[in-house]
Design a protein around this motif. Structure first.
Motif, PDB file in Angstrom:
ATOM      1  N   THR A   1       4.241  -1.705 -16.388  1.00 22.20           N
ATOM      2  CA  THR A   1       4.541  -0.906 -15.703  1.00 22.20           C
ATOM      3  C   THR A   1       4.066   0.025 -14.524  1.00 22.20           C
ATOM      4  O   THR A   1       3.144  -0.489 -14.854  1.00 22.20           O
ATOM      5  N   VAL A   2       5.087   0.496 -13.745  1.00 25.24           N
ATOM      6  CA  VAL A   2       4.679   0.917 -12.703  1.00 25.24           C
ATOM      7  C   VAL A   2       4.843   2.678 -12.592  1.00 25.24           C
ATOM      8  O   VAL A   2       5.748   3.233 -13.506  1.00 25.24           O
ATOM      9  N   PRO A   3       3.731   2.884 -12.512  1.00 24.77           N
ATOM     10  CA  PRO A   3       3.615   3.939 -12.402  1.00 24.77           C
ATOM     11  C   PRO A   3       4.351   4.774 -12.107  1.00 24.77           C
ATOM     12  O   PRO A   3       5.272   4.853 -11.014  1.00 24.77           O
TER      13      PRO A   3
ATOM     14  N   GLY B   1       7.628  -5.289   1.494  1.00 25.84           N
ATOM     15  CA  GLY B   1       7.072  -6.126   0.797  1.00 25.84           C
ATOM     16  C   GLY B   1       6.383  -5.707  -0.512  1.00 25.84           C
ATOM     17  O   GLY B   1       6.928  -5.874  -2.106  1.00 25.84           O
ATOM     18  N   TRP B   2       6.096  -4.220  -0.472  1.00 29.36           N
ATOM     19  CA  TRP B   2       5.511  -3.628  -1.485  1.00 29.36           C
ATOM     20  C   TRP B   2       6.482  -2.701  -2.193  1.00 29.36           C
ATOM     21  O   TRP B   2       6.736  -2.900  -3.283  1.00 29.36           O
ATOM     22  N   GLN B   3       6.867  -1.996  -1.392  1.00 30.10           N
ATOM     23  CA  GLN B   3       8.696  -1.824  -1.863  1.00 30.10           C
ATOM     24  C   GLN B   3       9.383  -2.699  -2.141  1.00 30.10           C
ATOM     25  O   GLN B   3      10.310  -2.170  -3.507  1.00 30.10           O
ATOM     26  N   ALA B   4       9.682  -3.557  -2.144  1.00 29.57           N
ATOM     27  CA  ALA B   4      10.816  -4.604  -2.459  1.00 29.57           C
ATOM     28  C   ALA B   4      10.037  -5.743  -3.918  1.00 29.57           C
ATOM     29  O   ALA B   4      10.551  -5.675  -4.952  1.00 29.57           O
ATOM     30  N   ALA B   5       8.615  -5.495  -4.246  1.00 26.83           N
ATOM     31  CA  ALA B   5       8.386  -5.581  -5.394  1.00 26.83           C
ATOM     32  C   ALA B   5       7.998  -4.832  -6.424  1.00 26.83           C
ATOM     33  O   ALA B   5       7.851  -5.529  -7.776  1.00 26.83           O
ATOM     34  N   LEU B   6       7.815  -3.463  -6.191  1.00 28.00           N
ATOM     35  CA  LEU B   6       7.795  -2.775  -7.210  1.00 28.00           C
ATOM     36  C   LEU B   6       8.365  -2.737  -8.416  1.00 28.00           C
ATOM     37  O   LEU B   6       8.267  -3.274  -9.541  1.00 28.00           O
ATOM     38  N   PRO B   7       9.448  -3.066  -7.599  1.00 21.43           N
ATOM     39  CA  PRO B   7      11.157  -2.960  -8.681  1.00 21.43           C
ATOM     40  C   PRO B   7      10.988  -4.232  -9.513  1.00 21.43           C
ATOM     41  O   PRO B   7      10.902  -4.345 -11.039  1.00 21.43           O
ATOM     42  N   ALA B   8      10.101  -5.563  -8.908  1.00 19.53           N
ATOM     43  CA  ALA B   8      10.210  -6.741  -9.821  1.00 19.53           C
ATOM     44  C   ALA B   8       8.426  -6.450 -10.015  1.00 19.53           C
ATOM     45  O   ALA B   8       9.267  -7.363 -11.747  1.00 19.53           O
ATOM     46  N   PHE B   9       7.695  -5.578 -10.309  1.00 23.35           N
ATOM     47  CA  PHE B   9       7.080  -5.706 -11.507  1.00 23.35           C
ATOM     48  C   PHE B   9       7.354  -5.153 -12.834  1.00 23.35           C
ATOM     49  O   PHE B   9       7.419  -5.793 -13.503  1.00 23.35           O
ATOM     50  N   ALA B  10       8.366  -3.972 -12.280  1.00 21.11           N
ATOM     51  CA  ALA B  10       8.997  -3.356 -13.380  1.00 21.11           C
ATOM     52  C   ALA B  10       9.923  -4.528 -14.326  1.00 21.11           C
ATOM     53  O   ALA B  10       9.547  -4.558 -15.686  1.00 21.11           O
ATOM     54  N   ALA B  11      10.268  -4.745 -13.596  1.00 28.11           N
ATOM     55  CA  ALA B  11      10.847  -6.086 -14.265  1.00 28.11           C
ATOM     56  C   ALA B  11      11.270  -7.134 -14.433  1.00 28.11           C
ATOM     57  O   ALA B  11      10.986  -8.048 -16.432  1.00 28.11           O
TER      58      ALA B  11
ATOM     59  N   VAL C   1       1.791   4.168  -3.936  1.00 25.92           N
ATOM     60  CA  VAL C   1       1.772   4.094  -2.562  1.00 25.92           C
ATOM     61  C   VAL C   1       1.335   2.811  -2.127  1.00 25.92           C
ATOM     62  O   VAL C   1       0.001   3.021  -1.490  1.00 25.92           O
ATOM     63  N   PHE C   2       2.239   2.544  -0.924  1.00 29.36           N
ATOM     64  CA  PHE C   2       1.254   1.631   0.103  1.00 29.36           C
ATOM     65  C   PHE C   2       0.383   1.898   1.504  1.00 29.36           C
ATOM     66  O   PHE C   2       0.165   3.110   1.486  1.00 29.36           O
ATOM     67  N   GLY C   3      -0.946   1.470   1.323  1.00 30.34           N
ATOM     68  CA  GLY C   3      -1.786   1.391   2.363  1.00 30.34           C
ATOM     69  C   GLY C   3      -2.828   0.372   2.406  1.00 30.34           C
ATOM     70  O   GLY C   3      -3.102  -0.550   0.924  1.00 30.34           O
TER      71      GLY C   3
ATOM     72  N   ARG D   1      -5.217   0.582  -4.012  1.00 28.73           N
ATOM     73  CA  ARG D   1      -5.500  -0.503  -5.411  1.00 28.73           C
ATOM     74  C   ARG D   1      -5.013   0.215  -7.088  1.00 28.73           C
ATOM     75  O   ARG D   1      -5.662   1.170  -6.883  1.00 28.73           O
ATOM     76  N   TYR D   2      -4.505  -0.274  -7.368  1.00 27.73           N
ATOM     77  CA  TYR D   2      -3.352   0.380  -8.042  1.00 27.73           C
ATOM     78  C   TYR D   2      -3.823  -0.553  -9.569  1.00 27.73           C
ATOM     79  O   TYR D   2      -3.644  -1.859  -9.190  1.00 27.73           O
ATOM     80  N   THR D   3      -3.226  -0.613 -10.552  1.00 26.50           N
ATOM     81  CA  THR D   3      -3.577  -0.876 -11.774  1.00 26.50           C
ATOM     82  C   THR D   3      -2.137  -0.731 -12.590  1.00 26.50           C
ATOM     83  O   THR D   3      -1.909   0.489 -13.027  1.00 26.50           O
TER      84      THR D   3
END
Length: 253
Positions: A174-176, A160-170, A181-183, A187-189
């Motif tokens: 802004t995805v850093p 879910g983490w890897q699938a969601a990161l491009p969706a957040f950007a779209a 990295v998932f774990g 926690r990120y902003t």
């Protein structure tokens, strides 16, 4: 059909037939059923998100379970993974009841919405990369609709983490780089981009949590205490007064 907002999105998702393998599998499962659910009429369609349109916290899973969401028509409802998740949500004051058995059981979420990057039950719980990517526009649209109120996202599991990161950007955050990295407990902003269509969106707190799969919960890799802790942190970041029901707030929103 309502074509505006989350209601319209949910209706469109439920009618999707974009991935032939997933369509064939979900419908085959709905026909053959599991013996324990022989008297059920299975949903057998894509499962839309569940929760209020003004949610401040979004929980992102993987995909519906064949005899859970694919049977009941609601995210994480009717399977053991859902039993763990909804019990924890109830314990920290984010759900009206500790169990989820059917779409009409009266369960309400407080300030929380649950979704997944793949809306159809996949064989062996493993969507293909192409199926994940085909389904991504639904998540992007959901994030954009939630953006005015959304303040944090809790992602269950590395897929879910890897699938969601491009969706957040779209969807306008802004995805850093390098990518987060998932774990468990990560926690990120994600900073809200200053675009003309942000609709009041703000920075997003991104949290990682081991998936509530039986493999993780039966082995103790994810304990109820671990799940409650990360849920509470993500909820409080979103401005929801989550806490132990016996010592803290019992609900929000």
């Amino acid at each position: 059909m309502d074509t505006s907002g989350l209601t319209g999105l949910d209706q469109r998702i439920a009618g999707c037939r974009a991935c032939p393998r997933l369509v064939a599998w979900r419908e085959e499962v709905a026909r053959t059923k599991r013996a324990a659910f022989a008297d059920w009429t299975y949903w057998g369609r894509p499962v839309p998100g569940f929760g209020p349109a003004d949610a401040r916290l979004l929980i992102v899973g993987l995909a519906p379970a064949a005899h859970g969401g694919n049977r009941t028509g609601r995210m994480f409802t009717g399977d053991r993974s859902g039993d763990v998740l909804y019990r924890a949500l109830y314990d920290v004051g984010l759900a009206s009841r500790p169990t989820a058995v059917s779409a009409d059981d009266g369960l309400r979420l407080h300030g929380v919405r649950i979704t997944s990057p793949v809306h159809c039950a996949p064989p062996a719980n493993k969507p293909t990369p192409r199926e994940r990517d085909t389904c991504r526009p639904w998540l992007v649209r959901e994030l954009r609709l939630l953006r005015p109120t959304l303040r944090s996202v809790l992602v269950l599991g590395a897929f879910g983490w890897q699938a969601a990161l491009p969706a957040f950007a779209a969807a306008g955050w802004t995805v850093p780089r390098p990518r987060p990295v998932f774990g468990h407990g990560a926690r990120y902003t994600l900073a809200a981009e200053d675009g003309g269509d942000r609709s009041g969106g703000e920075d997003l707190g991104l949290f990682g949590c081991f998936h509530v799969s039986q493999r993780n919960t039966f082995t103790g890799r994810l304990t109820p205490e671990m799940l409650r802790e990360v849920l509470t942190t993500a909820a409080r970041t979103a401005g929801l007064p989550a806490g132990n029901r016996t010592t803290g707030p019992s609900g929000a929103g």
